[in-house]
Write an enzyme that holds these catalytic residues in place. Sequence first.
Site, mmCIF file in Angstrom:
data_model
loop_
_atom_site.group_PDB
_atom_site.id
_atom_site.type_symbol
_atom_site.label_atom_id
_atom_site.label_comp_id
_atom_site.label_asym_id
_atom_site.label_seq_id
_atom_site.Cartn_x
_atom_site.Cartn_y
_atom_site.Cartn_z
ATOM 1 N N SER B 47 0.962 -1.437 -0.007
ATOM 2 C CA SER B 47 -0.012 -0.041 0.151
ATOM 3 C C SER B 47 0.961 1.089 0.109
ATOM 4 C CB SER B 47 -0.912 -0.014 1.009
ATOM 5 O OG SER B 47 -0.167 0.105 2.491
ATOM 6 N N LYS B 89 0.881 4.686 6.740
ATOM 7 C CA LYS B 89 -0.118 5.513 5.875
ATOM 8 C C LYS B 89 0.614 7.017 5.904
ATOM 9 C CE LYS B 89 -3.065 2.280 4.749
ATOM 10 N NZ LYS B 89 -3.266 1.785 3.445
#
Lengths: 162, 166
Positions: B47, B89
Amino acid sequence: MNRKIIVIVSLLLSGTLLFWLLPNDEKEIRKNLHQLAALCSSTEGEATITILNSVRKAAKLCRDPCAVKVESFDINGAFSHREFSNYLLMMKRTLPDTHFTFSDTQINFLQEDKAFITTTLSLRGKIKQQRFTDAYELDIIALKTEGKWIFSAFTVVEFMER
Amino acid sequence: MSPSNILQKFLFPSFTKRLLLRTSLLACATWFIFSFLLIPLRIEGYSMVPTYLDGSFALCWRLQYLFSPPKRGDVVTVRFAGKNVMLLKRIVGLAGDTVSFRNGQLYINKNPVAEPYVINNSKWQLAERIVKPGYVYVVGDNRDTPMQQHKFGQVNSKRIIGGVIP
């Protein structure tokens, strides 16, 4: 004098070891979680009879019915052992090479026979030869029935809001 | 003392109380630093590609936000139930910001945002939403996957464990 110190230290060590090794409710719950993860995991080429056995044993670790809530997948209901086994079987067929683990497990005893568990479920596996990893935070309720701890409710904590 | 003697003394020290004390202190300090301040991270997943590759390593600096709040663009770790498994993230929006995606382009407060860390862009479409007070909006750098397969959104700032080095 030296002998006294040795005796005291030995007693302390034995006491600590005994305390550490004695079974208790928290240890049993952790053992059940570990077992659940192992039974939900699957390896490629696993024999059908092994899969069926694992699924049956995993369902027995949960109450009948067992509440499951996963908002992101629109799952919210109570599942019987049979339904739970069917879903687990379907999942094992869809993800034939997947490893489940629980980590960061915290157990709080709400009552003598009821525990609230917060844990992180990690999945590692392969779909169509491509590796994937995923993780979810779970809230689990465990109940002590007839001297055994079983899981009665699983809720995926949706802490990330799109 | 000859170089070979010094080397021998370094490689095969004599076990004195002082050595034991120094080794114990070093071990304790190492344990404390890497358990509570600088957490080693092993990256699993795609990700945050290309910024962080699957299988690579980084460190989570827990004191990053001790004196200052998180900023837009910061890469942070977001905890689940604890700190053994965390999400990695990037913060794209702060509390009060509006966040949206149009054809893969990120808009913050209706302004397009340059994202040099994103190399491939799927045509993400996300209607405008406001980041709640006490929350931040986090997204991974890998926009090559369909939006539905990507874990992103607003999270409570209290779930941010720390910043990431490098």
